[in-house]
Design a protein around this motif. Structure first.
Motif, PDB file in Angstrom:
ATOM      1  N   VAL A  50       0.857  -1.192   0.000  1.00  0.00           N
ATOM      2  CA  VAL A  50       0.000   0.000   0.000  1.00  0.00           C
ATOM      3  C   VAL A  50       0.887   1.233   0.000  1.00  0.00           C
ATOM      4  O   VAL A  50       1.692   1.404   0.921  1.00  0.00           O
ATOM      5  CB  VAL A  50      -0.908   0.022   1.248  1.00  0.00           C
ATOM      6  CG1 VAL A  50      -1.804   1.256   1.260  1.00  0.00           C
ATOM      7  CG2 VAL A  50      -1.719  -1.260   1.357  1.00  0.00           C
ATOM      8  N   GLU A  51       0.760   2.052  -1.043  1.00  0.00           N
ATOM      9  CA  GLU A  51       1.594   3.255  -1.136  1.00  0.00           C
ATOM     10  C   GLU A  51       0.721   4.478  -1.385  1.00  0.00           C
ATOM     11  O   GLU A  51      -0.439   4.359  -1.776  1.00  0.00           O
ATOM     12  CB  GLU A  51       2.588   3.107  -2.308  1.00  0.00           C
ATOM     13  CG  GLU A  51       3.575   1.959  -2.149  1.00  0.00           C
ATOM     14  CD  GLU A  51       4.580   1.893  -3.298  1.00  0.00           C
ATOM     15  OE1 GLU A  51       5.616   1.228  -3.144  1.00  0.00           O
ATOM     16  OE2 GLU A  51       4.302   2.509  -4.364  1.00  0.00           O
ATOM     17  N   THR A  52       1.293   5.641  -1.163  1.00  0.00           N
ATOM     18  CA  THR A  52       0.544   6.857  -1.512  1.00  0.00           C
ATOM     19  C   THR A  52       0.470   6.930  -3.042  1.00  0.00           C
ATOM     20  O   THR A  52       1.390   6.486  -3.744  1.00  0.00           O
ATOM     21  CB  THR A  52       1.271   8.124  -0.995  1.00  0.00           C
ATOM     22  OG1 THR A  52       2.647   8.019  -1.376  1.00  0.00           O
ATOM     23  CG2 THR A  52       1.158   8.250   0.499  1.00  0.00           C
ATOM     24  N   ASP A  59      -6.582   7.548  -4.574  1.00  0.00           N
ATOM     25  CA  ASP A  59      -6.417   7.545  -3.113  1.00  0.00           C
ATOM     26  C   ASP A  59      -5.115   6.846  -2.693  1.00  0.00           C
ATOM     27  O   ASP A  59      -4.468   7.213  -1.732  1.00  0.00           O
ATOM     28  CB  ASP A  59      -7.608   6.811  -2.467  1.00  0.00           C
ATOM     29  CG  ASP A  59      -8.926   7.534  -2.744  1.00  0.00           C
ATOM     30  OD1 ASP A  59      -9.025   8.730  -2.366  1.00  0.00           O
ATOM     31  OD2 ASP A  59      -9.817   6.937  -3.384  1.00  0.00           O
ATOM     32  N   PHE A  60      -4.788   5.765  -3.441  1.00  0.00           N
ATOM     33  CA  PHE A  60      -3.604   4.962  -3.094  1.00  0.00           C
ATOM     34  C   PHE A  60      -2.951   4.412  -4.362  1.00  0.00           C
ATOM     35  O   PHE A  60      -3.579   4.398  -5.424  1.00  0.00           O
ATOM     36  CB  PHE A  60      -4.003   3.753  -2.210  1.00  0.00           C
ATOM     37  CG  PHE A  60      -4.594   4.126  -0.881  1.00  0.00           C
ATOM     38  CD1 PHE A  60      -5.980   4.152  -0.719  1.00  0.00           C
ATOM     39  CD2 PHE A  60      -3.786   4.469   0.201  1.00  0.00           C
ATOM     40  CE1 PHE A  60      -6.544   4.499   0.502  1.00  0.00           C
ATOM     41  CE2 PHE A  60      -4.341   4.818   1.426  1.00  0.00           C
ATOM     42  CZ  PHE A  60      -5.723   4.829   1.576  1.00  0.00           C
ATOM     43  N   ARG A  61      -1.719   3.907  -4.170  1.00  0.00           N
ATOM     44  CA  ARG A  61      -1.103   3.080  -5.208  1.00  0.00           C
ATOM     45  C   ARG A  61      -0.968   1.664  -4.631  1.00  0.00           C
ATOM     46  O   ARG A  61      -0.766   1.510  -3.418  1.00  0.00           O
ATOM     47  CB  ARG A  61       0.272   3.624  -5.596  1.00  0.00           C
ATOM     48  CG  ARG A  61       0.852   2.834  -6.780  1.00  0.00           C
ATOM     49  CD  ARG A  61       1.920   3.611  -7.490  1.00  0.00           C
ATOM     50  NE  ARG A  61       3.141   3.662  -6.684  1.00  0.00           N
ATOM     51  CZ  ARG A  61       4.353   3.786  -7.227  1.00  0.00           C
ATOM     52  NH1 ARG A  61       4.483   3.871  -8.541  1.00  0.00           N
ATOM     53  NH2 ARG A  61       5.436   3.853  -6.477  1.00  0.00           N
ATOM     54  N   THR A 101      -2.789   1.112 -10.141  1.00  0.00           N
ATOM     55  CA  THR A 101      -2.029  -0.140 -10.226  1.00  0.00           C
ATOM     56  C   THR A 101      -1.183  -0.065 -11.492  1.00  0.00           C
ATOM     57  O   THR A 101      -1.379   0.808 -12.346  1.00  0.00           O
ATOM     58  CB  THR A 101      -2.962  -1.365 -10.348  1.00  0.00           C
ATOM     59  OG1 THR A 101      -3.522  -1.372 -11.673  1.00  0.00           O
ATOM     60  CG2 THR A 101      -4.081  -1.319  -9.327  1.00  0.00           C
ATOM     61  N   LYS A 102      -0.280  -1.046 -11.647  1.00  0.00           N
ATOM     62  CA  LYS A 102       0.547  -1.083 -12.879  1.00  0.00           C
ATOM     63  C   LYS A 102      -0.341  -1.238 -14.113  1.00  0.00           C
ATOM     64  O   LYS A 102       0.038  -0.890 -15.228  1.00  0.00           O
ATOM     65  CB  LYS A 102       1.534  -2.259 -12.828  1.00  0.00           C
ATOM     66  CG  LYS A 102       2.807  -1.956 -12.058  1.00  0.00           C
ATOM     67  CD  LYS A 102       3.762  -3.136 -12.120  1.00  0.00           C
ATOM     68  CE  LYS A 102       4.534  -3.140 -13.445  1.00  0.00           C
ATOM     69  NZ  LYS A 102       5.677  -4.084 -13.448  1.00  0.00           N
TER      70      LYS A 102
END
Ligand code: API
Length: 287
Positions: A50-52, A59-61, A101-102
């Motif tokens: 979980v990344e910024t 909201d997230f990466r 996501t990728k």
């Protein structure tokens, strides 16, 4: 260093989930593989990080590493665990989040009764984009789909299987079998995963048609082997079955580890994946 993690699963597809917003996480593929190892590490099919977000409006990466340490584009069951994790950890107050996501942006939503629905985006169906090398092959049209012959070398014997190819951001090769419990998943799964016509390898799906809205599914996953459930695999199987004219949306997918539901309105439309997300335990490991 001490690394906090949460062990979770989605229909038996199990994950190590790591908050990399509040922890410094920068591992090599070998280190991810060591964490996912079921004997020498914590053990999991995939590791979810979980990344910024780096993209505005997200909201997230969400980064995904397979059991073999390789980073991949998408994980459907993981997306459900992800939204439950960030809610339980207080990293968001939203029930529906937008995640980078990728493979692009997905949008998981925590339902009131605890299940999660994820907009997984639209499937990619052009063989070259899977990526699948169809050069020199004559595909067999069926409905809106094309079945591609894959030649498998089984210890001196040669066997040909007919697969649909679908990408949910990650590559899938799906075949219909008479009985999933009798299908040679352990034998042919690795041969399909590593087949030279899939330059990025592939997740191999084996689906049994129970009715026009119900399948049983086993998936030999790229980089993880057979898992108890595969979310993107369930999406790919439902899309292939609907395109072949064998299934109607919504499709109930019975995996060995639990039940998923897939809804898809057709080409260019998003695939919606609904299913469970369970927190098993919290842990800490010295790395
Ligand atoms: N093994 C997959 C990633 C995990 C997908 C699966 N666990 C899911 O729920 O979609 C791949 O290499 O593309």
């Amino acid at each position: 260093m001490k690394l906090k993690f949460t062990k979770m699963h989605g229909a038996g597809n199990d994950f190590i989930v790591i908050d990399a917003i509040n922890q410094q996480v920068d591992f090599t593929a070998a280190q991810w593989q060591a964490l996912a190892d079921r004997r020498f590490g914590i053990g999991a099919d995939q590791i979810l990080v979980v990344e910024t977000a780096s993209q505005p409006g997200c909201d997230f990466r969400y980064r995904i590493f397979n059991n073999d340490g390789g980073e991949v584009e998408q994980c459907g069951n993981g997306a459900r665990a992800f939204v439950k994790f960030v809610a339980e950890k207080g990293l968001t107050g939203k029930a529906q989040i937008t995640v980078e996501t990728k493979a692009g942006i997905i949008s998981p939503r925590l339902e009131s009764e605890g299940s999660v629905t994820v907009d997984m985006g639209a499937p990619v169906l052009e063989p070259a984009a899977i990526p699948f090398d169809a050069d020199g092959l004559s595909g067999q049209p069926e409905g809106r789909d094309t079945l591609w012959p894959l030649l498998l070398e089984l210890g001196g014997e040669r066997e040909q299987v007919q697969v649909s190819v679908v990408s949910m951001g990650n590559p899938h090769a799906v075949q219909v079998v008479a009985d999933v419990d009798l299908a040679p998943v352990e034998l042919t799964g690795p041969l399909i995963e590593h087949h030279p016509r899939f330059p990025k390898r592939v997740n191999a799906g084996f689906m049994q048609l129970m009715s026009r809205q119900h399948i049983k599914l086993r998936v030999f996953e790229r980089g993880a082997g057979e898992t108890l459930a595969c979310g993107t695999g369930a999406c790919a199987a439902a899309v292939a079955g609907i395109r072949r004219g064998l299934l109607d949306s919504p499709v109930t997918v019975d995996a060995r580890g639990g039940r998923l539901s897939i809804a898809w309105a057709g080409e260019g439309q998003p695939v919606y994946l609904t299913g469970p997300a369970v927190t098993v335990f919290e842990g800490e490991i010295t790395v």
